[in-house]
Structures are given as structure tokens and as C-alpha cells.
Design an enzyme around this catalytic site. Sequence first.
Site, short mmCIF file in Angstrom:
data_model
loop_
_atom_site.label_atom_id
_atom_site.label_comp_id
_atom_site.label_asym_id
_atom_site.label_seq_id
_atom_site.Cartn_x
_atom_site.Cartn_y
_atom_site.Cartn_z
N GLU A 97 0.85 -1.18 0.00
CA GLU A 97 0.00 0.00 0.00
C GLU A 97 0.89 1.25 0.00
OE1 GLU A 97 -2.48 2.47 -0.49
OE2 GLU A 97 -3.62 0.67 0.08
N ASP A 124 4.39 0.52 -4.02
CA ASP A 124 3.71 -0.06 -5.17
C ASP A 124 3.91 -1.57 -5.19
OD1 ASP A 124 2.91 -0.76 -7.84
OD2 ASP A 124 3.30 1.30 -8.47
N ASP A 146 -8.84 1.21 -6.41
CA ASP A 146 -9.18 2.52 -6.95
C ASP A 146 -9.85 2.34 -8.30
OD1 ASP A 146 -9.20 5.13 -8.06
OD2 ASP A 146 -7.45 5.69 -6.86
N THR A 215 -15.01 -4.48 4.52
CA THR A 215 -14.14 -3.34 4.79
C THR A 215 -14.94 -2.04 4.85
OG1 THR A 215 -13.74 -2.79 2.47
CG2 THR A 215 -12.38 -4.53 3.44
N TYR A 217 -14.58 0.39 2.92
CA TYR A 217 -14.95 0.78 1.55
C TYR A 217 -16.24 0.08 1.14
CZ TYR A 217 -10.23 2.68 1.40
OH TYR A 217 -9.09 3.39 1.67
N GLU A 218 -16.38 -1.16 1.53
CA GLU A 218 -17.62 -1.87 1.20
C GLU A 218 -18.80 -1.26 1.95
OE1 GLU A 218 -18.08 -6.13 0.23
OE2 GLU A 218 -18.89 -6.27 2.25
#
Length: 236
Positions: A97, A124, A146, A215, A217-218
Site C-alpha cells: 500500500e 507499489d 481505486d 471493509t 470501503y464496502e
Amino acid sequence: MTEPTKPFDPNPPRRNFYGRRHGKTLRQSQKGYLSEDLGDLRPRGITESENPDRSPIDPTAIFGDDRPVWLEIGFGGGEHMVHMAATYPEIGIIGCEPFINGVAMLLGKIRAAGVSNVSVHPGDARDLMDVLPDGAIDRAFLMYPDPWPKARHHRRRFVTPEHLIPLARVMRPGGEFRIASDIPDYLRQSREEVPPAGFQIIADTDKPWDDWFSTRYEQKALREGRVPHYLTLRRN
């Protein structure tokens, strides 16, 4: 169709990075995690300063034995990665990350959970894949990547040959690649581009895996009315 192959490249081309590396100011506790914990968890031989000729690293040196190694690409806040490490203590999981705020969040969760079978590359994932030997990874995760929603930016998505062919090289035959996303066009591109890189779709569903951990994000996607979807692929 003939599967594309790409041997280890000791001199990979310089590449662009498009995401953010820093966000809002870190809390003092997060700065402490970075200064006190990251050094011991970071795999060696990934950076150009440590490995200028980009020689392949020995995966057994990361966790001290020949346990199965999993890879999470872009772990966000680290919820899923820590859950997997706690659920499967017999494996080792490497998280990549470049967003330093996410790295700090993960380190806090590692402390709280007390897991020790983790390794953290604050950069990366391609840099790690450059130096891993063939077949080193048993399972890989791409959780809510992303989306790069603008059409002109789709080439920046992970599900492009630039990323997928190196991933296929470092995964063992039969290894599992999981993708979760709430973006229909990202899933479309995944279905189109991941199989030609050397994978077979074995599940394509709106039901998560049995060991799934939802998560942040979910949860945001669900609040905003977007439907999560889960792809499971097998390395040919």
C-alpha cells in the site's frame, strides 16, 4: 489461447505512479506506529537502494520458513488483511500500500490484533512483484481497488496487462486471485483482462467468500446504494 509469459526482469522500466501517497495529517499514535513498527515488518530487498540490481528475493526469509504466502494489493485501512492473518495463522500475508495513512492504520490494527504473520511493503505492489521469484504467491487479493472512473484513466487500473502479467508470474499454478468491487465497469474490465493474463474465472457472484471481512470501503458502497460483487480466479 497461449498463456503469456514474462521472465524475471532484473531491470524493470521506470514507471509512473498515479495514486496518493499522503492524506490528512497523521495522529501522533500513527506516527509512532510508523517509526516503531514498520521497520520490523517491512520485507527487505524490495527498494532500489537495498537491491539495486533487482535480484530475486527469497520469500522464506520474509516469514522465516516455507509457509504459504498470500499477497494483498492495496490494503486500504488494513481490516481485511488483519482479519485474514488472524483467521489463518499458518500462512504469511504481505500487504502492499503506497498510501502512508493506510499503512499507519494497518499498523495500529496489527498491534491491536497481536498478529505476527504479516509483512508490510509501503509502496507499489509492482516493486514487490519485480523481485519475487516465479510461483512465490499462493493467494492474492484485490479488494475495492481505486476505480479510476474516467475512461481516459482506465489504463491506470490494476486489471491491466502491466500489472496482471507480473502477478501471474509470481503466483503458483492453481493459486487463487480474489477481486471485490462495487464498480460495474471495473468488474467488466476484470472479466475481460484478467483471464488472458493467465487466470480462469471460477466464481462470479454477489455473495462474498465464507471468510470475508467487510471493509470500510464496502460499507461506504452499501450506504451509497452500490452493490458489491466478488470474483474468484484461479492461476492456470
